[in-house]
Design a protein around this motif. Sequence first.
Motif, PDB file in Angstrom:
ATOM      1  N   UNK A  13      -3.646  -6.163  15.135  1.00 60.87           N
ATOM      2  CA  UNK A  13      -4.082  -7.442  14.589  1.00 60.87           C
ATOM      3  C   UNK A  13      -3.376  -7.694  13.266  1.00 60.87           C
ATOM      4  N   UNK A  14      -2.793  -8.873  13.114  1.00 59.18           N
ATOM      5  CA  UNK A  14      -2.077  -9.192  11.875  1.00 59.18           C
ATOM      6  C   UNK A  14      -2.983  -9.824  10.825  1.00 59.18           C
ATOM      7  N   UNK A  15      -4.238 -10.012  11.145  1.00 56.94           N
ATOM      8  CA  UNK A  15      -5.172 -10.551  10.153  1.00 56.94           C
ATOM      9  C   UNK A  15      -5.521 -12.007  10.373  1.00 56.94           C
ATOM     10  N   UNK A  16      -4.768 -12.699  11.230  1.00 52.67           N
ATOM     11  CA  UNK A  16      -5.103 -14.114  11.430  1.00 52.67           C
ATOM     12  C   UNK A  16      -4.984 -14.573  12.882  1.00 52.67           C
ATOM     13  N   UNK A  17      -4.163 -13.925  13.686  1.00 56.43           N
ATOM     14  CA  UNK A  17      -4.070 -14.368  15.089  1.00 56.43           C
ATOM     15  C   UNK A  17      -5.119 -13.599  15.926  1.00 56.43           C
ATOM     16  N   UNK A  75       2.789   8.604  10.705  1.00 57.24           N
ATOM     17  CA  UNK A  75       3.218   7.764   9.582  1.00 57.24           C
ATOM     18  C   UNK A  75       3.415   8.620   8.330  1.00 57.24           C
ATOM     19  N   UNK A 107       1.298   1.568 -10.273  1.00 57.14           N
ATOM     20  CA  UNK A 107       1.489   0.697  -9.108  1.00 57.14           C
ATOM     21  C   UNK A 107       1.752   1.508  -7.837  1.00 57.14           C
ATOM     22  N   UNK A 108       1.497   2.820  -7.918  1.00 55.53           N
ATOM     23  CA  UNK A 108       1.749   3.677  -6.745  1.00 55.53           C
ATOM     24  C   UNK A 108       3.145   4.290  -6.759  1.00 55.53           C
ATOM     25  N   UNK A 121       8.528   4.612  -5.957  1.00 55.98           N
ATOM     26  CA  UNK A 121       8.437   4.538  -4.495  1.00 55.98           C
ATOM     27  C   UNK A 121       6.973   4.502  -4.119  1.00 55.98           C
ATOM     28  N   UNK A 122       6.548   5.491  -3.327  1.00 57.91           N
ATOM     29  CA  UNK A 122       5.134   5.591  -2.973  1.00 57.91           C
ATOM     30  C   UNK A 122       4.553   6.916  -3.456  1.00 57.91           C
ATOM     31  N   UNK A 179      -2.577  -2.536   1.116  1.00 58.92           N
ATOM     32  CA  UNK A 179      -1.228  -3.086   1.344  1.00 58.92           C
ATOM     33  C   UNK A 179      -0.971  -3.340   2.826  1.00 58.92           C
ATOM     34  N   UNK A 214      -2.969  -6.518   4.036  1.00 65.75           N
ATOM     35  CA  UNK A 214      -2.347  -7.802   3.707  1.00 65.75           C
ATOM     36  C   UNK A 214      -0.869  -7.839   4.083  1.00 65.75           C
ATOM     37  N   UNK A 215      -0.406  -6.785   4.735  1.00 66.69           N
ATOM     38  CA  UNK A 215       0.992  -6.747   5.163  1.00 66.69           C
ATOM     39  C   UNK A 215       1.105  -6.952   6.656  1.00 66.69           C
ATOM     40  N   UNK A 216       0.193  -7.734   7.210  1.00 68.06           N
ATOM     41  CA  UNK A 216       0.196  -8.089   8.629  1.00 68.06           C
ATOM     42  C   UNK A 216      -0.140  -6.925   9.555  1.00 68.06           C
ATOM     43  N   UNK A 270      -2.605 -13.688   0.368  1.00 66.05           N
ATOM     44  CA  UNK A 270      -3.523 -12.833   1.110  1.00 66.05           C
ATOM     45  C   UNK A 270      -4.832 -13.538   1.424  1.00 66.05           C
ATOM     46  N   UNK A 306      -4.991 -15.598   4.548  1.00 62.97           N
ATOM     47  CA  UNK A 306      -5.145 -14.872   5.818  1.00 62.97           C
ATOM     48  C   UNK A 306      -6.620 -14.709   6.157  1.00 62.97           C
ATOM     49  N   UNK A 331       2.149 -19.563  14.722  1.00 66.75           N
ATOM     50  CA  UNK A 331       0.796 -19.566  15.304  1.00 66.75           C
ATOM     51  C   UNK A 331       0.249 -20.981  15.483  1.00 66.75           C
ATOM     52  N   UNK A 357      10.397  -1.019  -3.842  1.00 68.46           N
ATOM     53  CA  UNK A 357      10.038   0.404  -3.944  1.00 68.46           C
ATOM     54  C   UNK A 357      11.178   1.305  -3.447  1.00 68.46           C
ATOM     55  N   UNK A 404      13.362   1.587  -6.352  1.00 64.09           N
ATOM     56  CA  UNK A 404      12.783   2.546  -7.312  1.00 64.09           C
ATOM     57  C   UNK A 404      13.220   3.961  -6.933  1.00 64.09           C
ATOM     58  N   UNK A 405      13.103   4.258  -5.623  1.00 63.84           N
ATOM     59  CA  UNK A 405      13.467   5.599  -5.157  1.00 63.84           C
ATOM     60  C   UNK A 405      14.969   5.849  -5.312  1.00 63.84           C
TER      61      UNK A 405
END
Lengths: 289, 422
Positions: free
Chosen positions: A39-43, A59, A234-235, A238-239, A250, A253-255, B75, B78, B100, B394, B397-398
Motif C-alpha cells: 500500500x502506498x498510503x493513498x491508493x 532489507x 537526522x539519522x 547516510x543511515x 520515512x 511517507x515514502x509510498x 505527507x 496522503x 490515480x 544521504x 553524505x556516505x
Amino acid sequence: MHISTTSWHRYMALPAFALFSLFFLLPLIQGAGLSLTHWDGFSTPEFAGLDNFREFFRDERALGDVKTTVLFALGSAPLLNLAGLSLALLLNRSFSGRNTTRALLYMPAVISPMIMGSIWYLLLQPRRGLLALLFEQSGITLEGNWMLSGPSALTVLVLVNVWQYAGMTMIIYLAGLQSIPAELYEASAVEGATGVQTFRYIVIPELLPALKINVITNIIGSLSVFDVIIALTGGGPGYDTESLSIYIMRMCYGNKTGYSTAVALMLFVIILIPVIISLRFFDSMEDAA
Amino acid sequence: MSKKRGWMNAVLMTLLLCAAAVPLTASGAVESTTEIDYFSGRVETVEWTDEKIAEFEQLNPSITVQHEFQKDASNVIKVKLASKSVPDLTTVVNQDFIDQGVFADLSDAPFWDRILPSVKDLCTDLRTGKQYKVATNVTMGGLFYNQEIFTELGLTDAQTWDGFVANLEAIKAAYPQKTPLFFGGKDSWTLGHLIEFWAHGVVKQDLGIPGSRQAFLDNTVQWDAPDGVMEQFAEALMELEQKGLINDDAVTASYDNQKEAFASGEAVMINQGMWVVGDIISLNPAMAENIGFGPFPSVVDGFSPMVLCAEDSVYAISAETEHMDEVMLFLDYMFSPAVQKEYSEVRSMPSAFTDVASDWSPIKDDARRLVDTYVNINFSTEAPSGLSVDDTGRLIQKLLNGDYASAADFAANYQELWNKAY
C-alpha cells in the motif's frame, strides 16, 4: 433482596475498555491487516501475504536500523537508570538548595526533545557549535568530527538522551526512596550494617517497584527513540544513526505504507521481548524479597 | 386539554428555535455560502495567501475559502487522500496522484493562453497529454557566487568541469581562509539537489526534456552504467573533496550554515535555487548587489552548462470537487495580473504569466541571461515519488564520508535505490 455489587464494577470498566478498543485495539488490528498489503498510503491496498515481513529480513537498511536502535537502548537504558538512581541518592539528603536542584535536574524532561536536540546541535555542532568556538577561542582546535562516524554520533545521542531524561528517572527513584520507612534504616544502623549492606539489603529491595517502572519505561523509550536523533543527526551520515522509528516514518511517507506497518509490528515485537523478560525478572525478585 | 396545549407549546418552541438558528439576511432571504477547501504547503506565503483570501471573500461573499497550511504538506495530503477527504484545491501535486486520477483535467481552462508555453509543457501529463496541474511561476537553480570576488579574480561562468575546478582553485589560492564551494549536507536534500541538478541534468540534456521525462517514467535510464553519468558525478564530487575545494564539514553543516556562510562572505559559491536569495539578503542586506548567478557545469565531457528552469507554485483541483465553478472563480482572482505580480515579488520568482511584469529579484538580469544562454533543465517530476531528494542526499553524505569503495559502488547503490522506489 441481594444486589451484586461486583457485577456493577465490571460494567464501570466498559467506557475505559471501549476507549482502549477504539484507540488501541482497533488501530492495532487495522495495522496488522495493512502489514499484509502493498500500500502506498493513498491508493487501494493489495494483499501481499507475508511479503513485507520477508522483505524486512532482507532489507539491509532496516536491519542496520535495528542494530542502531538496540545499541542506542543498550547504552541509554542502563545509563539512565544509573544516572537517575545516583542523582536520587544524592538528592535524598537534606542540604540548602535541594528543591531548586531537583527542579533544575527535572526541567529538561519537560522540554520538547526536538527543541532540546536542536539546542544541543547548536552547542555541539562540529566546527561551528558553541563548544567548538569556545575551544577555538581558548586556542584549542578540536580535531575530528563526531557526527561523521556512527559510533561517536551514537555516543553523543545516548549522552544527550540521558541528560534529558535522567531527571525523570530520578524523580521516580526519589519517590521510592522517600517511601522507605525510617525504622528500617534505624534497625540496620542498630545491627551495625555498613552503607553498602544497607543499600544492598534495605534500599534495593524496597526500591524494586521504582526500579521496575524505570527499567521498563526506559527500555520502551530508548527502543522507540525518534526526536533526539532527528534533531541532532537526522539519522546520518547516510543511515548510520537512523533508528527503526525514523525508518518507519520515512517508509510510511515514502509510498511504502504497508511495509512500514509491518516494520512497526516488528518494532512492537522487538520492544515486547525485553519488556517481558524484565517483567518476569522483577516479579521473581519481588517474590524472593 | 392542558396536555394538548403542552404539546402545541413544545412544537411552537421547536419551530421558533429552528427559525432562530437559520441565518437571515436583511431582506429575510436565506443566505447560502459555498465553502471550498484550499490545502497548501507554501510556508513562505501563508499570511499573504490569507490576505488574498480575505480580499476574494469580500468580492465574493457567497464563497468561503478554508485555507489549510501544513508544513509537512506532501505527507499530510496522503493521509487526506487515504481518508477520502481530498481538498477542492491544493498546491501539493505529484505524478502518482495524477496517475490515480485524483485531480481534475484542466486542459480547457482559460488561463493557459496567458501561461508560457514551456511551463504549459512541463504541466502536461505524459501519459495522457492533458494538464492536471497549473504552475504560476518559474523557479531557477544554479550556482550563486560572490560577485565582487569573481570580478576581482576575473572569473566567468565555467563552461566545462575542468573550468569549474579551475575557478574554485583560483578562489582557494587567492583566499585560503574562504570556502570556494559550500555544502550544507546535514540537511540532506541540499546534497540531493546535486544529483537532481548535476547528474539528472546531463540525462535531461542528452535526451531532451520530453525524452528524459519519458525515460524516467519508463525507468529506462541505466544509472549504474560503467563510466556513466552517476559514476562520473561521484568522481567529480570526490575530486572537489580531495582538492579541498568544499568545506570540510560538508556532511554536517546545515542549510542555515550554508546561507550564513555565503551571506557573511565565508563561502564564495553555493549550489542552490533562487528561494535562497531572500534569506541571504535578510542575513546581510549588503549582499543584494553582490549575488552573482551562474550555471552548473556538466560532470560529463561534451555537454553544455545547465540551469534549472522549472515550473513552480503549482495548483490542482480535485476530480471529485462539487464546487468546480467556485474554485475556478477563486483561481481566476488569484491568477489576476495584479495578484500574480505581488506573488512573484513576495516569492522572488519570475511569473509564468506572460502579462505579469514584476521586479522579483536583484538577480533577475543574471537569471534572464542564463535562461537565454545555457541549457534549461526541469525538476525530475517523473522520478519515482518514493525516491526523495532527502534519500539521494544521504548517498552523497556516505560518498563524502568515504563509505564507498569506488564511484562505481555509488552508482550501483543509486540504481538500487531508484529501482526500489520505482
